[in-house]
Design a protein around this motif. Structure first.
Motif, PDB file in Angstrom:
ATOM      1  N   PHE A 223     146.322  64.272  -6.560  1.00 59.73           N
ATOM      2  CA  PHE A 223     145.239  65.099  -7.067  1.00 59.73           C
ATOM      3  C   PHE A 223     144.596  65.832  -5.891  1.00 59.73           C
ATOM      4  CE2 PHE A 223     145.559  61.143  -9.534  1.00 59.73           C
ATOM      5  CZ  PHE A 223     146.084  61.673 -10.705  1.00 59.73           C
ATOM      6  N   LEU A 224     144.210  67.088  -6.127  1.00 62.23           N
ATOM      7  CA  LEU A 224     143.822  67.968  -5.035  1.00 62.23           C
ATOM      8  C   LEU A 224     142.489  68.632  -5.325  1.00 62.23           C
ATOM      9  CD1 LEU A 224     145.110  69.088  -2.368  1.00 62.23           C
ATOM     10  CD2 LEU A 224     145.961  71.008  -3.753  1.00 62.23           C
ATOM     11  N   ALA A 225     141.620  68.660  -4.303  1.00 63.06           N
ATOM     12  CA  ALA A 225     140.395  69.467  -4.335  1.00 63.06           C
ATOM     13  C   ALA A 225     140.422  70.351  -3.100  1.00 63.06           C
ATOM     14  CB  ALA A 225     139.156  68.587  -4.345  1.00 63.06           C
ATOM     15  N   VAL A 226     140.138  71.636  -3.273  1.00 62.82           N
ATOM     16  CA  VAL A 226     140.227  72.596  -2.175  1.00 62.82           C
ATOM     17  C   VAL A 226     138.945  73.402  -2.105  1.00 62.82           C
ATOM     18  CG1 VAL A 226     141.517  74.539  -1.202  1.00 62.82           C
ATOM     19  CG2 VAL A 226     142.721  72.787  -2.527  1.00 62.82           C
ATOM     20  N   GLY A 227     138.345  73.482  -0.931  1.00 63.00           N
ATOM     21  CA  GLY A 227     137.154  74.307  -0.782  1.00 63.00           C
ATOM     22  C   GLY A 227     136.324  73.901   0.412  1.00 63.00           C
ATOM     23  N   ARG A 228     135.316  74.703   0.682  1.00 63.50           N
ATOM     24  CA  ARG A 228     134.399  74.408   1.769  1.00 63.50           C
ATOM     25  C   ARG A 228     133.544  73.214   1.380  1.00 63.50           C
ATOM     26  NH1 ARG A 228     131.905  75.558   6.347  1.00 63.50           N
ATOM     27  NH2 ARG A 228     129.673  76.023   6.422  1.00 63.50           N
ATOM     28  N   LEU A 229     133.343  72.281   2.305  1.00 60.69           N
ATOM     29  CA  LEU A 229     132.610  71.052   2.009  1.00 60.69           C
ATOM     30  C   LEU A 229     131.118  71.285   2.203  1.00 60.69           C
ATOM     31  CD1 LEU A 229     135.028  68.447   3.630  1.00 60.69           C
ATOM     32  CD2 LEU A 229     135.082  69.481   1.345  1.00 60.69           C
ATOM     33  N   VAL A 256     140.969  69.099   0.655  1.00 59.57           N
ATOM     34  CA  VAL A 256     141.397  70.119   1.609  1.00 59.57           C
ATOM     35  C   VAL A 256     140.227  71.044   1.917  1.00 59.57           C
ATOM     36  CG1 VAL A 256     142.951  72.057   2.028  1.00 59.57           C
ATOM     37  CG2 VAL A 256     143.775  70.032   0.803  1.00 59.57           C
ATOM     38  N   GLY A 257     139.899  71.175   3.195  1.00 61.90           N
ATOM     39  CA  GLY A 257     138.802  72.038   3.611  1.00 61.90           C
ATOM     40  C   GLY A 257     137.887  71.327   4.583  1.00 61.90           C
ATOM     41  N   ASP A 258     136.914  72.051   5.064  1.00 60.51           N
ATOM     42  CA  ASP A 258     135.980  71.495   6.039  1.00 60.51           C
ATOM     43  C   ASP A 258     134.603  72.047   5.759  1.00 60.51           C
ATOM     44  OD1 ASP A 258     135.122  70.006   8.199  1.00 60.51           O
ATOM     45  OD2 ASP A 258     136.733  70.682   9.514  1.00 60.51           O
ATOM     46  N   GLY A 259     133.613  71.535   6.442  1.00 57.42           N
ATOM     47  CA  GLY A 259     132.256  72.022   6.257  1.00 57.42           C
ATOM     48  C   GLY A 259     131.237  70.995   6.683  1.00 57.42           C
ATOM     49  N   PRO A 260     129.951  71.341   6.569  1.00 57.86           N
ATOM     50  CA  PRO A 260     128.890  70.466   7.066  1.00 57.86           C
ATOM     51  C   PRO A 260     128.783  69.129   6.346  1.00 57.86           C
ATOM     52  CG  PRO A 260     127.980  72.319   5.824  1.00 57.86           C
ATOM     53  CD  PRO A 260     129.424  72.612   6.047  1.00 57.86           C
ATOM     54  N   GLU A 261     129.335  69.017   5.160  1.00 57.56           N
ATOM     55  CA  GLU A 261     129.246  67.776   4.391  1.00 57.56           C
ATOM     56  C   GLU A 261     130.372  66.785   4.717  1.00 57.56           C
ATOM     57  OE1 GLU A 261     127.197  66.975   0.916  1.00 57.56           O
ATOM     58  OE2 GLU A 261     126.123  67.392   2.767  1.00 57.56           O
ATOM     59  N   ARG A 262     131.318  67.171   5.541  1.00 61.22           N
ATOM     60  CA  ARG A 262     132.524  66.349   5.691  1.00 61.22           C
ATOM     61  C   ARG A 262     132.224  64.932   6.184  1.00 61.22           C
ATOM     62  NH1 ARG A 262     138.300  67.756   8.705  1.00 61.22           N
ATOM     63  NH2 ARG A 262     139.175  65.646   8.496  1.00 61.22           N
ATOM     64  N   GLU A 263     131.412  64.792   7.220  1.00 59.55           N
ATOM     65  CA  GLU A 263     131.151  63.469   7.780  1.00 59.55           C
ATOM     66  C   GLU A 263     130.520  62.548   6.738  1.00 59.55           C
ATOM     67  OE1 GLU A 263     128.551  61.465  11.411  1.00 59.55           O
ATOM     68  OE2 GLU A 263     129.150  63.569  11.544  1.00 59.55           O
ATOM     69  N   ARG A 264     129.555  63.071   5.982  1.00 59.16           N
ATOM     70  CA  ARG A 264     128.917  62.260   4.946  1.00 59.16           C
ATOM     71  C   ARG A 264     129.913  61.882   3.858  1.00 59.16           C
ATOM     72  NH1 ARG A 264     126.128  62.629  -0.038  1.00 59.16           N
ATOM     73  NH2 ARG A 264     126.765  64.798  -0.321  1.00 59.16           N
ATOM     74  N   LEU A 265     130.747  62.831   3.469  1.00 57.55           N
ATOM     75  CA  LEU A 265     131.716  62.579   2.405  1.00 57.55           C
ATOM     76  C   LEU A 265     132.766  61.554   2.831  1.00 57.55           C
ATOM     77  CD1 LEU A 265     132.211  66.254   1.180  1.00 57.55           C
ATOM     78  CD2 LEU A 265     131.008  64.421  -0.030  1.00 57.55           C
ATOM     79  N   GLU A 266     133.177  61.603   4.077  1.00 63.61           N
ATOM     80  CA  GLU A 266     134.156  60.629   4.563  1.00 63.61           C
ATOM     81  C   GLU A 266     133.594  59.208   4.519  1.00 63.61           C
ATOM     82  OE1 GLU A 266     137.114  63.039   7.554  1.00 63.61           O
ATOM     83  OE2 GLU A 266     135.227  62.297   8.379  1.00 63.61           O
ATOM     84  N   ARG A 267     132.295  59.083   4.733  1.00 64.86           N
ATOM     85  CA  ARG A 267     131.676  57.757   4.643  1.00 64.86           C
ATOM     86  C   ARG A 267     131.646  57.260   3.196  1.00 64.86           C
ATOM     87  NH1 ARG A 267     127.802  60.047   8.311  1.00 64.86           N
ATOM     88  NH2 ARG A 267     126.309  60.208   6.603  1.00 64.86           N
ATOM     89  N   VAL A 279     143.936  73.755   6.434  1.00 60.93           N
ATOM     90  CA  VAL A 279     145.395  73.751   6.464  1.00 60.93           C
ATOM     91  C   VAL A 279     145.884  75.194   6.479  1.00 60.93           C
ATOM     92  CG1 VAL A 279     145.565  71.549   5.236  1.00 60.93           C
ATOM     93  CG2 VAL A 279     145.628  73.696   3.936  1.00 60.93           C
ATOM     94  N   SER A 280     147.112  75.397   6.892  1.00 61.11           N
ATOM     95  CA  SER A 280     147.717  76.725   6.896  1.00 61.11           C
ATOM     96  C   SER A 280     147.984  77.171   5.458  1.00 61.11           C
ATOM     97  CB  SER A 280     149.025  76.699   7.678  1.00 61.11           C
ATOM     98  OG  SER A 280     149.988  75.902   6.994  1.00 61.11           O
ATOM     99  N   GLU A 281     148.222  78.474   5.292  1.00 59.60           N
ATOM    100  CA  GLU A 281     148.552  78.982   3.964  1.00 59.60           C
ATOM    101  C   GLU A 281     149.842  78.353   3.447  1.00 59.60           C
ATOM    102  OE1 GLU A 281     146.952  81.084   1.734  1.00 59.60           O
ATOM    103  OE2 GLU A 281     145.294  80.551   3.081  1.00 59.60           O
ATOM    104  N   ALA A 282     150.797  78.138   4.342  1.00 53.90           N
ATOM    105  CA  ALA A 282     152.052  77.511   3.923  1.00 53.90           C
ATOM    106  C   ALA A 282     151.823  76.089   3.433  1.00 53.90           C
ATOM    107  CB  ALA A 282     153.046  77.523   5.078  1.00 53.90           C
ATOM    108  N   GLU A 283     150.963  75.345   4.141  1.00 52.40           N
ATOM    109  CA  GLU A 283     150.671  73.979   3.725  1.00 52.40           C
ATOM    110  C   GLU A 283     149.860  73.963   2.439  1.00 52.40           C
ATOM    111  OE1 GLU A 283     150.397  69.696   3.922  1.00 52.40           O
ATOM    112  OE2 GLU A 283     151.848  71.263   4.389  1.00 52.40           O
ATOM    113  N   LYS A 284     148.931  74.907   2.298  1.00 52.58           N
ATOM    114  CA  LYS A 284     148.162  74.979   1.048  1.00 52.58           C
ATOM    115  C   LYS A 284     149.098  75.252  -0.122  1.00 52.58           C
ATOM    116  CE  LYS A 284     145.373  78.446  -0.003  1.00 52.58           C
ATOM    117  NZ  LYS A 284     144.179  79.330  -0.098  1.00 52.58           N
TER     118      LYS A 284
END
Length: 394
Positions: A223-229, A256-267, A279-284
């Motif tokens: 399952f995949l979620a893609v976007g700015r965090l 998939v993606g990054d942003g200011p919420e990433r550290e909190r979300l990883e916890r 990720v690259s366009e090919a990987e996406k």
């Protein structure tokens, strides 16, 4: 959750012509936007501007992007990795926040003049009609009415209140009655809700690239979620729902993606969750093909470009019935629109356990995505741009 946009309302907003008019003499078009596509914080808005600028350039227009952030190499040059730069000109107006104050002077110094100035309104406005005396056009992904509260947290703070009022005034209250391009009927409806006259709104949908050869679907649940965090994407809600879904479906959840919420979300993340970062366009492409479902828990979108990207690869989506996503997801056909957290989790589990239904929705999604291509988007936008130049606001 908000209700569907009525079909009568969808048909009520003027749309750009479906066919390209005869090519006029090249016009000088300037996009004024918050970020460039190469910013680490770039998202759907930046991709849309890039595709419009590139497409208009290929049609013979002279296009410049004036944005906040670092300056980029000149058009036509080649990056160290050998990838050609874009054909249109890219100019920095200053820092990511400071450029709002410097946009007018940077336009005068670095651009000089143009036949059309396109202001990309993503919350904080540039108030271009007040200082640019030529034709202007406003491109709106979504109105940030409720996002101001979410961005600043808790009750509506003075900063959030000022931001919301300024945005609403810039879109609906300025003395220049310029045209506005909305990327979806939901955005058009939001513009009407703050007082923009119906006859000033044109709807031009996002497009999608024709995908390359299909990659393999994952044999195990993926399952995949893609976007700015960021807050309004509500990945934290998705992580909570995963704890309810995982015992039923098993498998993995990729963010998939990054942003200011990433550290909190990883916890907050439990077993089976993986954060990939950018990720690259090919990987996406590979991940969108491999995923069983795209999950989109956002509180609001202009359109939800990744939904169409996934659809082009026969991957259905589960999303909330919110502005933008109710336009890009055909409920019950190309995915499911949930009306609450429990129905989101139920749809997630049901589709995960039914390969036949996922396959049917995936094929319908691909057929629908075929109607949204970037050349069509560029053509429609170009028609509105010609209208804005031909009939400038008083």
């Amino acid at each position: 959750m908000p209700q569907h946009v009525p079909s009568s309302l969808r048909a009520a907003f003027p749309r750009a012509p479906q066919h390209l008019p005869a090519l006029p003499p090249p016009r000088r078009i300037v996009f004024l936007a918050h970020r460039d596509l190469r910013s680490p914080a770039a998202g759907g808005s930046e991709l849309l501007v890039d595709r419009l600028a590139d497409g208009l350039t290929r049609l013979g227009h002279q296009v410049t992007l004036l944005h906040g952030g670092p300056a980029l190499p000149a058009a036509g040059s080649t990056r160290p990795d050998g990838v050609p730069e874009r054909a249109y000109r890219v100019v920095s107006a200053g820092g990511e926040l400071g450029h709002y104050l410097r946009a007018r002077s940077a336009f005068g110094r670095r651009v000089g003049d143009c036949d059309l100035l396109v202001e990309v309104c993503d919350g904080m406005p540039y108030l271009a009609p007040l200082w640019h005396h030529g034709p202007t056009l406003c491109l709106v992904n979504h109105v940030h009415t409720d996002l101001w509260r979410m961005r600043f947290g808790g009750p509506l703070t003075p900063a959030a209140r000022i931001g919301r009022r300024l945005e609403h005034w810039a879109l609906a209250g300025t003395r220049h009655r310029r045209l506005l391009v909305a990327v979806s009927p939901s955005t058009a409806q939001a513009l009407r809700a703050i007082g923009v006259e119906r006859e000033r709104i044109r709807v031009v949908h996002n497009g999608v690239e024709e995908p390359g050869p299909r990659a393999d679907r994952s044999p195990e649940p993926l399952f995949l979620a893609v976007g700015r965090l960021v807050e309004y994407k509500r990945i934290d809600l998705l992580l909570r729902l995963w704890e309810r879904v995982r015992p039923v479906t098993g498998g993995r959840l990729l963010i998939v993606g990054d942003g200011p919420e990433r550290e909190r979300l990883e916890r907050l993340a439990g077993p089976g969750v993986e954060f990939t970062g950018h990720v690259s366009e090919a990987e996406k492409h590979r991940l969108l093909c491999a995923a069983w479902l795209l999950l989109h828990p956002s509180a609001v979108e202009g359109w939800g470009l990744v939904v169409t990207e996934a659809a082009a690869r026969e991957t259905p989506a589960v999303a909330f019935d919110v502005p933008g996503l109710r336009d890009s997801v055909a409920d019950g056909e190309t995915g499911v629109l949930a009306h609450g957290e429990s129905s989101f989790a139920a749809a997630w589990c049901t589709l995960a356990l039914s390969a036949h239904r996922r396959e049917l929705m995936g094929k319908a999604a691909r057929e629908r995505a075929a109607r949204y291509r970037w050349d069509r988007t560029v053509g429609q936008f170009r028609a509105v741009a010609a209208e804005a130049v031909r009939n400038p606001a008083p």
